[in-house]
Design a protein around this motif. Structure first.
Motif, PDB file in Angstrom:
ATOM      1  N   ASP A  24       7.576   3.135 -10.425  1.00 42.44           N
ATOM      2  CA  ASP A  24       8.479   2.720 -11.496  1.00 42.44           C
ATOM      3  C   ASP A  24       7.687   2.278 -12.730  1.00 42.44           C
ATOM      4  N   GLY A  25       6.576   1.561 -12.483  1.00 49.53           N
ATOM      5  CA  GLY A  25       5.734   1.119 -13.589  1.00 49.53           C
ATOM      6  C   GLY A  25       5.174   2.285 -14.401  1.00 49.53           C
ATOM      7  N   SER A  26       4.959   3.424 -13.733  1.00 47.10           N
ATOM      8  CA  SER A  26       4.424   4.596 -14.443  1.00 47.10           C
ATOM      9  C   SER A  26       5.519   5.485 -15.015  1.00 47.10           C
ATOM     10  N   THR A  27       6.766   5.265 -14.595  1.00 50.31           N
ATOM     11  CA  THR A  27       7.825   6.179 -15.028  1.00 50.31           C
ATOM     12  C   THR A  27       8.885   5.468 -15.862  1.00 50.31           C
ATOM     13  N   ALA A  28       9.834   4.784 -15.207  1.00 48.54           N
ATOM     14  CA  ALA A  28      11.019   4.291 -15.908  1.00 48.54           C
ATOM     15  C   ALA A  28      10.869   2.906 -16.528  1.00 48.54           C
ATOM     16  N   ALA A  29       9.943   2.094 -16.046  1.00 52.26           N
ATOM     17  CA  ALA A  29       9.896   0.684 -16.466  1.00 52.26           C
ATOM     18  C   ALA A  29       9.666   0.541 -17.960  1.00 52.26           C
ATOM     19  N   PRO A  30      10.380  -0.423 -18.595  1.00 55.67           N
ATOM     20  CA  PRO A  30      10.106  -0.713 -20.005  1.00 55.67           C
ATOM     21  C   PRO A  30       8.648  -1.138 -20.180  1.00 55.67           C
ATOM     22  N   LYS A  31       8.129  -0.936 -21.391  1.00 60.10           N
ATOM     23  CA  LYS A  31       6.683  -1.077 -21.647  1.00 60.10           C
ATOM     24  C   LYS A  31       6.111  -2.465 -21.361  1.00 60.10           C
ATOM     25  N   GLN A  32       6.894  -3.494 -21.611  1.00 62.75           N
ATOM     26  CA  GLN A  32       6.298  -4.838 -21.526  1.00 62.75           C
ATOM     27  C   GLN A  32       6.659  -5.584 -20.244  1.00 62.75           C
ATOM     28  N   THR A  33       6.699  -4.851 -19.119  1.00 60.69           N
ATOM     29  CA  THR A  33       7.132  -5.478 -17.874  1.00 60.69           C
ATOM     30  C   THR A  33       6.027  -5.547 -16.833  1.00 60.69           C
ATOM     31  N   ALA A  34       4.788  -5.256 -17.230  1.00 63.42           N
ATOM     32  CA  ALA A  34       3.681  -5.231 -16.266  1.00 63.42           C
ATOM     33  C   ALA A  34       3.504  -6.593 -15.591  1.00 63.42           C
ATOM     34  N   SER A  35       3.671  -7.675 -16.342  1.00 68.11           N
ATOM     35  CA  SER A  35       3.433  -8.998 -15.752  1.00 68.11           C
ATOM     36  C   SER A  35       4.477  -9.299 -14.678  1.00 68.11           C
ATOM     37  N   ASN A  36       5.646  -8.691 -14.822  1.00 69.41           N
ATOM     38  CA  ASN A  36       6.689  -8.875 -13.806  1.00 69.41           C
ATOM     39  C   ASN A  36       6.288  -8.199 -12.491  1.00 69.41           C
ATOM     40  N   ARG A  37       5.725  -7.005 -12.593  1.00 70.91           N
ATOM     41  CA  ARG A  37       5.235  -6.326 -11.381  1.00 70.91           C
ATOM     42  C   ARG A  37       4.044  -7.084 -10.801  1.00 70.91           C
ATOM     43  N   ALA A  38       3.228  -7.658 -11.693  1.00 69.69           N
ATOM     44  CA  ALA A  38       2.070  -8.431 -11.239  1.00 69.69           C
ATOM     45  C   ALA A  38       2.500  -9.700 -10.504  1.00 69.69           C
ATOM     46  N   HIS A  39       3.733 -10.130 -10.711  1.00 67.43           N
ATOM     47  CA  HIS A  39       4.269 -11.243  -9.931  1.00 67.43           C
ATOM     48  C   HIS A  39       4.647 -10.782  -8.513  1.00 67.43           C
ATOM     49  N   SER A  40       5.359  -9.679  -8.426  1.00 66.22           N
ATOM     50  CA  SER A  40       5.943  -9.270  -7.142  1.00 66.22           C
ATOM     51  C   SER A  40       4.948  -8.598  -6.206  1.00 66.22           C
ATOM     52  N   MET A  41       4.071  -7.772  -6.757  1.00 63.04           N
ATOM     53  CA  MET A  41       3.231  -6.962  -5.881  1.00 63.04           C
ATOM     54  C   MET A  41       2.285  -7.782  -5.002  1.00 63.04           C
ATOM     55  N   PRO A  42       1.621  -8.816  -5.513  1.00 63.26           N
ATOM     56  CA  PRO A  42       0.761  -9.603  -4.617  1.00 63.26           C
ATOM     57  C   PRO A  42       1.550 -10.281  -3.487  1.00 63.26           C
ATOM     58  N   ILE A  43       2.783 -10.692  -3.770  1.00 67.09           N
ATOM     59  CA  ILE A  43       3.590 -11.341  -2.724  1.00 67.09           C
ATOM     60  C   ILE A  43       3.907 -10.346  -1.614  1.00 67.09           C
ATOM     61  N   LEU A  44       4.284  -9.135  -1.988  1.00 64.74           N
ATOM     62  CA  LEU A  44       4.599  -8.126  -0.973  1.00 64.74           C
ATOM     63  C   LEU A  44       3.327  -7.634  -0.280  1.00 64.74           C
ATOM     64  N   SER A  45       2.222  -7.546  -1.025  1.00 62.50           N
ATOM     65  CA  SER A  45       0.946  -7.147  -0.409  1.00 62.50           C
ATOM     66  C   SER A  45       0.497  -8.189   0.604  1.00 62.50           C
ATOM     67  N   GLU A  46       0.701  -9.443   0.252  1.00 65.58           N
ATOM     68  CA  GLU A  46       0.345 -10.536   1.163  1.00 65.58           C
ATOM     69  C   GLU A  46       1.134 -10.409   2.472  1.00 65.58           C
ATOM     70  N   ALA A  47       2.408 -10.042   2.357  1.00 65.19           N
ATOM     71  CA  ALA A  47       3.229  -9.855   3.562  1.00 65.19           C
ATOM     72  C   ALA A  47       2.686  -8.697   4.404  1.00 65.19           C
ATOM     73  N   VAL A  48       2.225  -7.632   3.750  1.00 62.41           N
ATOM     74  CA  VAL A  48       1.615  -6.512   4.482  1.00 62.41           C
ATOM     75  C   VAL A  48       0.347  -6.984   5.184  1.00 62.41           C
ATOM     76  N   TYR A  49      -0.443  -7.763   4.469  1.00 60.41           N
ATOM     77  CA  TYR A  49      -1.685  -8.284   5.052  1.00 60.41           C
ATOM     78  C   TYR A  49      -1.386  -9.137   6.289  1.00 60.41           C
ATOM     79  N   GLN A  50      -0.362  -9.987   6.179  1.00 61.55           N
ATOM     80  CA  GLN A  50       0.035 -10.811   7.333  1.00 61.55           C
ATOM     81  C   GLN A  50       0.484  -9.928   8.494  1.00 61.55           C
ATOM     82  N   LEU A  51       1.272  -8.904   8.158  1.00 62.65           N
ATOM     83  CA  LEU A  51       1.777  -8.010   9.211  1.00 62.65           C
ATOM     84  C   LEU A  51       0.650  -7.260   9.907  1.00 62.65           C
ATOM     85  N   THR A  52      -0.350  -6.838   9.146  1.00 66.08           N
ATOM     86  CA  THR A  52      -1.393  -5.999   9.740  1.00 66.08           C
ATOM     87  C   THR A  52      -2.510  -6.804  10.389  1.00 66.08           C
ATOM     88  N   THR A  53      -2.651  -8.087   9.990  1.00 63.73           N
ATOM     89  CA  THR A  53      -3.792  -8.840  10.522  1.00 63.73           C
ATOM     90  C   THR A  53      -3.384 -10.136  11.236  1.00 63.73           C
TER      91      THR A  53
END
Lengths: 500, 500
Positions: free
Chosen positions: A30-59
């Protein structure tokens, strides 16, 4: 824990992982396609939280207990389950080998480094980027020594991206490229130049979009499961499972061939992804097994299929229909010659089929030397420029179009480049193997790729990550990988094209 | 647990929730926009897994302990934290009041019901849908009795969608609508018909897209944070926080006004969302406080702003520039009349400003009677058709265009409809209040909405969910809600338009 329950839990774990990866993949897409230009910091909020959950799940401790139990009982598992446990444990053990604080510091380093690279590249400022790159190479060496103390660090990372790959294989391969392609390119440059005038001009977006969709149909993509979007840089991604795959393209009005071959290239990736067996979905076996095998498929469709004369003849009526003015008086043979024109250039991602592997070879030699301690990061620009002169015969005017052009090293991807070139070479040998039983040219001439796709599905796509890449390769080829197929293919093609 | 740590944990909990909602919202948005057609089952795999994680986060034992601790110490919290704890606890206690097996059975029921409704609607087959609808109404009554045994069940659900709302308020409101709008509509239908010929014809997509973007700029949306896509049904959604909001539209080539007002309507929602104070982001206070207040903003921009003559005059040059052929000889006044033409129709979502509340009133009266046990689900179609005859004066030819048209009841949304009409009425009173200090017509004439937006931001948008809707309403209005503003607005407008 009973075996029955553990097998269920294994399935649930993978289902969860695929949902999180769906989310993460989609936020990035979405960040590369439809997302408005100034929303990167919003993705930078969500992605580490979801990545952390993946890390917990895998380790997490429950996962460790589950996977170790299953590994102890692996004799009672199916072949697919054994491979799932193997891949999950491999990931787990790698992470367990690295002290958590070093791992987190490395992740922060990559975020900073990416930011610095984005500013350094347009500013032609390698000096500002070098300290980050040094730290990244240091971390790669250190992590390799933690995970596999007895292994050469560069070999460790080659093997991470492509199980079974090592410096010895790469050295043999690139030696063949050097001795075959470097003189061939020299001969091509001395021959009468090929004209690419017919692919340059003004090709409106709407018609190029229609061409893209018709190419997707032509190569056999199921558009109910494969979407097309526009992005700055084309890529392919599957979201959640191979049942939902997206390709992207970039349309340049002034050049009709860029998007055309980009769509077929990404389409090759998408055919591989969507061609996986249905029961791989929502497991870690879903998707392509390695970057090299992935590139073998994308470049198979881009180069061996779409840049061939029979294919150009088959799609040319559509091109002429969409661009009647621009194609007035142009023959399919002229169009074919234009899209195969080769010449040394500065930028890897825009390189033609003949010179592409030379760009990769430069990167391979440099990262190998840095990892071995034979080259300092600060000396990379000079070494880069020297190799471009040696292999491609051109002078690099600045680091923007030189050592700073790729995002890979600054993103921690060391040992990744060789797969780009190896994929092309695998593809050439796959084609030779396929032609033993499929009349590929006849398929292309009658515009029916289904026998070609059926062969790839039977031998490659259906397996997903079930077999390690080098094992898959041997199964498909019925013998060892031989770069000679690739070199001979290039020689024949360019001898014909340039009348050498 | 220390208070300091608990406040940190409260922040972390909300940050996590916003990341999961980002993922869920985006998967849903993607399904309506970019996703290939046959990928719904893939989303159906991922969404329950991520929803389950949200459920665990909001109702798990650690969260219960945290929120109860904070609630006991609420005197030491900031106003915002108190409201966060209140909203999270409310959600928690509602879920805790319902036996888990009943809740899960209800979720399964909704999935089935939605599926049955999708088939029943085009087949004009209410009988197949009725058993599911009966179970849904039963569940709504049961859940209300678990959560608030002393409350009327319908009042419970009205209050859930709009805290402070109840049957008494709705009855008063709809009585005013009935006595004001029903005779007004009759008079309009007897007057000389308004022509809408100028908005019908052929309006190509590309120009309508440009109009949409220019309207977004005109009403003051920040396109760096607000995206526009095309969907079957227009909607607005924020992803992760109000820093990333998406609106959608549906372009009909044969009617230039549908997308125009749809963009302004969704744009009103997006102005409200993106106008929240920055420090609300990644907390449960981010976003609009209720559906009614949300509709008050969307309909404010759609009707009170964009369907006004000064606005039409201000944007008409752009419309004429984009559609010079279609607008030849058309005056802004004619265009204004055309986009305000009122007439009874069958479908709520396509209704005009005058008849819209009548459609909602039908639904309100029917769901109230079913919840009270005064009307059986099987008798809904006949009762529906009778009310359409009574209020709108038209015969409903089939259930497809009658009782089966909306997805709400089949999706468990009972008590939700009144907010659609209340929002319009709130908007009229907001406008009257705003005009005490802002010369709105002058703003529109000079094409500058910033004073209008500043007023809404100051009084409404900045607060997000900080104040309950009825409290916010009283703060904005400086007194109680009075439906008279809405009725008088409609009377004045249609008296002028139809020369009554």
């Amino acid at each position: 824990m009973t075996l029955e329950q553990a097998r269920k839990d294994l399935k649930t774990l993978q289902a969860k992982l695929s949902a999180y990866r769906h989310a993460l993949g989609l936020i990035s897409y979405d960040g590369s396609t439809a997302a408005p230009k100034q929303t990167a910091s919003n993705r930078a909020h969500s992605m580490p939280i979801l990545s952390e959950a993946v890390y917990q799940l895998t380790t997490g401790p429950e996962t460790v207990a589950l996977l170790e139990f299953l590994d102890e009982n692996r004799a009672a598992l199916t072949e697919k389950e054994r491979r799932q446990v193997f891949l999950l444990l491999k990931d787990l053990r790698f992470h367990a080998s690295i002290p958590l604080d070093e791992f987190l510091a490395y992740r922060r380093l990559l975020v900073e480094s990416d930011d610095v690279w984005h500013r350094a590249k347009p500013a032609n400022d390698f000096a500002s980027f070098a300290p980050y790159l040094e730290k990244i190479f240091d971390a790669k060496k250190r992590f390799a020594s933690y995970a596999a103390p007895d292994k050469d660090p560069y070999d460790f990372w080659l093997n991470e991206y492509e199980a079974g790959l090592n410096t010895a294989v790469c050295d043999r391969f690139f030696a063949a490229v050097r001795s075959g392609v470097v003189p061939l390119l020299k001969a091509v440059m001395e021959a009468e130049p090929v004209s690419d005038a017919c692919i340059l001009g003004d090709f409106p977006e709407k018609e190029q979009e229609e061409l893209a969709r018709s190419l997707m149909d032509f190569i056999g993509l199921d558009r109910g499961h494969v979407g097309l979007s526009a992005t700055e840089h084309p890529f392919t991604t599957s979201l959640g499972s191979h049942f939902d795959t997206r390709i992207t393209t970039h349309i340049y009005r002034e050049n009709v061939s860029y998007s055309l071959f980009s769509v077929v290239h990404e389409g090759g990736h998408a055919l591989y992804e969507t061609g996986g067996a249905d029961d791989l979905a929502y497991t870690v076996l879903d998707g392509g097994v390695s970057m090299s095998i992935h590139e073998s498929q994308s470049r198979f469709y881009e180069n061996y299929i779409a840049r061939s004369l029979p294919f150009v003849r088959a799609v040319f009526p559509k091109i002429r229909e969409l661009f009647p003015q621009q194609m007035r008086g142009v023959s399919p043979e002229q169009f074919w010659a234009a899209v195969n024109k080769a010449q040394p250039t500065l930028i890897r991602t825009k390189a033609d089929e003949l010179t592409y592997s030379l760009h990769v070879m430069v990167r391979y030699e440099l990262e190998k030397r840095v990892m071995a301690g034979d080259l300092a990061v600060r000396d990379l620009p000079a070494a880069w420029n020297a190799l471009y002169k040696e292999y491609l015969g051109i002078d690099v005017p600045d680091d923007t179009r030189g050592v700073l052009q790729d995002s890979h090293w600054g993103g921690g991807m060391v040992g990744y480049f060789p797969s780009y070139a190896l994929g092309s070479a695998y593809g050439a040998q796959f084609m030779a193997r396929m032609k033993e039983t499929v009349d590929v040219d006849a398929c292309l001439e009658r515009g029916d790729l289904s026998p070609v796709n059926a062969w790839n599905r039977e031998h490659i796509w259906q397996y997903g990550k079930l077999y390690p890449p080098q094992e898959l390769l041997e199964r498909v080829l019925g013998g060892p990988f031989d770069p000679g197929y690739y070199i001979r293919y290039l020689e024949e093609k360019y001898r014909k094209l340039c009348r050498l």
